[in-house]
Motif scaffolding. Sequence first.
Motif, PDB file in Angstrom:
ATOM      1  N   TYR A   1       1.066  -1.191  -0.121  1.00 49.86           N
ATOM      2  CA  TYR A   1       0.243   0.080  -0.017  1.00 49.86           C
ATOM      3  C   TYR A   1       1.065   1.267  -0.097  1.00 49.86           C
ATOM      4  CZ  TYR A   1      -4.034   3.491   2.094  1.00 49.86           C
ATOM      5  OH  TYR A   1      -4.824   3.807   1.650  1.00 49.86           O
ATOM      6  N   THR A   2       0.668   2.408  -1.279  1.00 51.05           N
ATOM      7  CA  THR A   2       1.529   3.383  -1.351  1.00 51.05           C
ATOM      8  C   THR A   2       0.017   4.562  -1.067  1.00 51.05           C
ATOM      9  OG1 THR A   2       2.249   3.237  -3.164  1.00 51.05           O
ATOM     10  CG2 THR A   2       4.101   2.624  -1.542  1.00 51.05           C
ATOM     11  N   ASP A   3       0.756   5.903  -0.650  1.00 53.98           N
ATOM     12  CA  ASP A   3      -0.311   6.838  -1.639  1.00 53.98           C
ATOM     13  C   ASP A   3       0.626   8.088  -0.766  1.00 53.98           C
ATOM     14  OD1 ASP A   3      -2.304   8.417  -1.281  1.00 53.98           O
ATOM     15  OD2 ASP A   3      -3.372   7.664   0.828  1.00 53.98           O
ATOM     16  N   GLN A   4       0.501   8.949  -2.379  1.00 55.99           N
ATOM     17  CA  GLN A   4       1.271  10.110  -2.079  1.00 55.99           C
ATOM     18  C   GLN A   4      -0.270  11.426  -2.557  1.00 55.99           C
ATOM     19  OE1 GLN A   4       3.291   9.418  -6.402  1.00 55.99           O
ATOM     20  NE2 GLN A   4       4.776   9.720  -4.580  1.00 55.99           N
ATOM     21  N   PRO A   5      -1.114  11.175  -1.070  1.00 60.61           N
ATOM     22  CA  PRO A   5      -1.513  12.285  -1.228  1.00 60.61           C
ATOM     23  C   PRO A   5      -1.437  13.565  -0.976  1.00 60.61           C
ATOM     24  CG  PRO A   5      -0.938  11.930   0.851  1.00 60.61           C
ATOM     25  CD  PRO A   5      -0.281  10.906   0.183  1.00 60.61           C
ATOM     26  N   GLU A   6      -2.466  14.739  -1.832  1.00 62.76           N
ATOM     27  CA  GLU A   6      -2.649  16.072  -1.947  1.00 62.76           C
ATOM     28  C   GLU A   6      -3.847  16.889  -1.587  1.00 62.76           C
ATOM     29  OE1 GLU A   6      -0.580  16.294  -6.543  1.00 62.76           O
ATOM     30  OE2 GLU A   6      -2.654  15.394  -6.964  1.00 62.76           O
ATOM     31  N   GLY A   7      -3.755  18.232  -1.539  1.00 67.99           N
ATOM     32  CA  GLY A   7      -4.282  18.902  -0.915  1.00 67.99           C
ATOM     33  C   GLY A   7      -3.832  20.635  -1.335  1.00 67.99           C
ATOM     34  N   THR A   8      -4.601  21.190  -1.391  1.00 63.98           N
ATOM     35  CA  THR A   8      -4.742  22.588  -1.266  1.00 63.98           C
ATOM     36  C   THR A   8      -5.295  23.399  -0.411  1.00 63.98           C
ATOM     37  OG1 THR A   8      -5.385  21.887  -4.439  1.00 63.98           O
ATOM     38  CG2 THR A   8      -5.620  23.821  -3.170  1.00 63.98           C
ATOM     39  N   MET A   9      -4.250  24.144  -0.489  1.00 60.56           N
ATOM     40  CA  MET A   9      -5.541  24.869   0.785  1.00 60.56           C
ATOM     41  C   MET A   9      -4.942  26.476   0.566  1.00 60.56           C
ATOM     42  SD  MET A   9      -2.848  26.625   4.070  1.00 60.56           S
ATOM     43  CE  MET A   9      -1.944  28.111   3.136  1.00 60.56           C
ATOM     44  N   GLU A  10      -5.552  27.354   0.005  1.00 61.38           N
ATOM     45  CA  GLU A  10      -6.554  28.377   0.047  1.00 61.38           C
ATOM     46  C   GLU A  10      -5.748  29.611   0.679  1.00 61.38           C
ATOM     47  OE1 GLU A  10     -10.451  28.525  -0.700  1.00 61.38           O
ATOM     48  OE2 GLU A  10     -10.121  27.498  -3.071  1.00 61.38           O
ATOM     49  N   GLU A  11      -5.454  30.799   0.832  1.00 64.84           N
ATOM     50  CA  GLU A  11      -4.380  31.955   0.801  1.00 64.84           C
ATOM     51  C   GLU A  11      -5.943  32.815   0.907  1.00 64.84           C
ATOM     52  OE1 GLU A  11      -1.207  34.683   2.653  1.00 64.84           O
ATOM     53  OE2 GLU A  11      -0.531  32.846   1.215  1.00 64.84           O
ATOM     54  N   ASN A  12      -6.170  33.610   1.873  1.00 62.24           N
ATOM     55  CA  ASN A  12      -7.179  34.724   1.789  1.00 62.24           C
ATOM     56  C   ASN A  12      -5.941  35.752   1.999  1.00 62.24           C
ATOM     57  OD1 ASN A  12      -9.688  32.489   2.199  1.00 62.24           O
ATOM     58  ND2 ASN A  12      -9.600  32.452   4.712  1.00 62.24           N
ATOM     59  N   ALA A  13      -6.480  36.815   1.793  1.00 68.06           N
ATOM     60  CA  ALA A  13      -6.081  38.282   1.650  1.00 68.06           C
ATOM     61  C   ALA A  13      -5.921  38.928   3.195  1.00 68.06           C
ATOM     62  CB  ALA A  13      -7.252  39.500   0.889  1.00 68.06           C
ATOM     63  N   ASN A  14      -6.321  38.363   3.827  1.00 65.71           N
ATOM     64  CA  ASN A  14      -5.322  38.443   5.648  1.00 65.71           C
ATOM     65  C   ASN A  14      -4.496  37.934   5.711  1.00 65.71           C
ATOM     66  OD1 ASN A  14      -7.145  36.343   6.616  1.00 65.71           O
ATOM     67  ND2 ASN A  14      -8.098  37.330   7.986  1.00 65.71           N
ATOM     68  N   GLY A  15      -4.201  36.678   5.380  1.00 69.18           N
ATOM     69  CA  GLY A  15      -3.394  36.040   5.621  1.00 69.18           C
ATOM     70  C   GLY A  15      -3.415  34.397   6.315  1.00 69.18           C
ATOM     71  N   SER A  16      -4.443  34.557   6.050  1.00 69.07           N
ATOM     72  CA  SER A  16      -5.715  33.600   6.710  1.00 69.07           C
ATOM     73  C   SER A  16      -5.579  32.491   6.036  1.00 69.07           C
ATOM     74  CB  SER A  16      -6.784  33.707   7.563  1.00 69.07           C
ATOM     75  OG  SER A  16      -7.756  33.579   6.487  1.00 69.07           O
ATOM     76  N   GLY A  17      -6.271  31.210   5.711  1.00 68.94           N
ATOM     77  CA  GLY A  17      -6.216  30.402   5.126  1.00 68.94           C
ATOM     78  C   GLY A  17      -7.119  29.145   5.483  1.00 68.94           C
ATOM     79  N   GLN A  18      -7.455  28.253   4.726  1.00 66.81           N
ATOM     80  CA  GLN A  18      -7.932  26.660   4.997  1.00 66.81           C
ATOM     81  C   GLN A  18      -7.747  26.056   3.537  1.00 66.81           C
ATOM     82  OE1 GLN A  18      -9.705  29.703   4.594  1.00 66.81           O
ATOM     83  NE2 GLN A  18     -10.655  29.536   1.983  1.00 66.81           N
ATOM     84  N   PHE A  19      -7.520  24.710   4.273  1.00 63.13           N
ATOM     85  CA  PHE A  19      -7.631  24.000   3.287  1.00 63.13           C
ATOM     86  C   PHE A  19      -8.974  23.669   1.933  1.00 63.13           C
ATOM     87  CE2 PHE A  19      -3.798  22.217   4.736  1.00 63.13           C
ATOM     88  CZ  PHE A  19      -3.206  21.319   3.965  1.00 63.13           C
ATOM     89  N   ALA A  20      -8.362  23.569   0.967  1.00 59.96           N
ATOM     90  CA  ALA A  20      -9.907  23.382  -0.172  1.00 59.96           C
ATOM     91  C   ALA A  20     -10.281  21.994  -0.159  1.00 59.96           C
ATOM     92  CB  ALA A  20      -9.688  24.555  -0.957  1.00 59.96           C
ATOM     93  N   ASN A  21      -9.678  21.114  -0.592  1.00 60.29           N
ATOM     94  CA  ASN A  21      -9.444  19.986  -0.242  1.00 60.29           C
ATOM     95  C   ASN A  21      -8.023  18.798  -0.560  1.00 60.29           C
ATOM     96  OD1 ASN A  21      -7.998  20.237  -3.167  1.00 60.29           O
ATOM     97  ND2 ASN A  21      -9.171  21.083  -3.715  1.00 60.29           N
TER      98      ASN A  21
END
Length: 160
Positions: free
Chosen positions: A88-108
């Motif tokens: 079993y192997t995995d190479q996960p990927e994620g996208t984080m979106e950074e907001n104008a004020n510097g905060s951010g969150q994962f989108a997927n």
Amino acid sequence: MKTHHYQATIQWTGNLGQGTTHYKDYNRNHTITATHKTQPILASSDPAFLGDQTRYNPEELLLSSIASCHMLWYLHLCATNNIIVVNYTDQPEGTMEENANGSGQFANVTLHPKVIVKNADMIQKANQLHHDANSMCFIARSCNFPITHNASAEASPGTD
């Protein structure tokens, strides 16, 4: 309902002698330890936020936590469904979106598990169990963004 409690220690090691006098006058290095663990995790921030690229950043650790939890549930479900996983192997990927004020969150997050099972007749069920693993994964169930799977299973070489 059972409850489980977890603890860790985060120790900032990035004081260059001036503390946080200015934004660029300290580094983001830190260690992550926990009771009964023999090795610390060397961590920093992403290089985009002045971190050390040779250390793990929180975003990579979140991604790794999701993928690890999924894998552990998946292996459990395979064992209870008589699916013999040999690799079993995995190479996960994620996208984080950074907001104008510097905060951010994962989108997927997308997991890419590649599974090798003992026999070809196990492939269909092996692929189906990823959905069940996602619905059981403690970490995935705690996230507020979509987690998808691009999974594939194949039979071990030399099997039918």
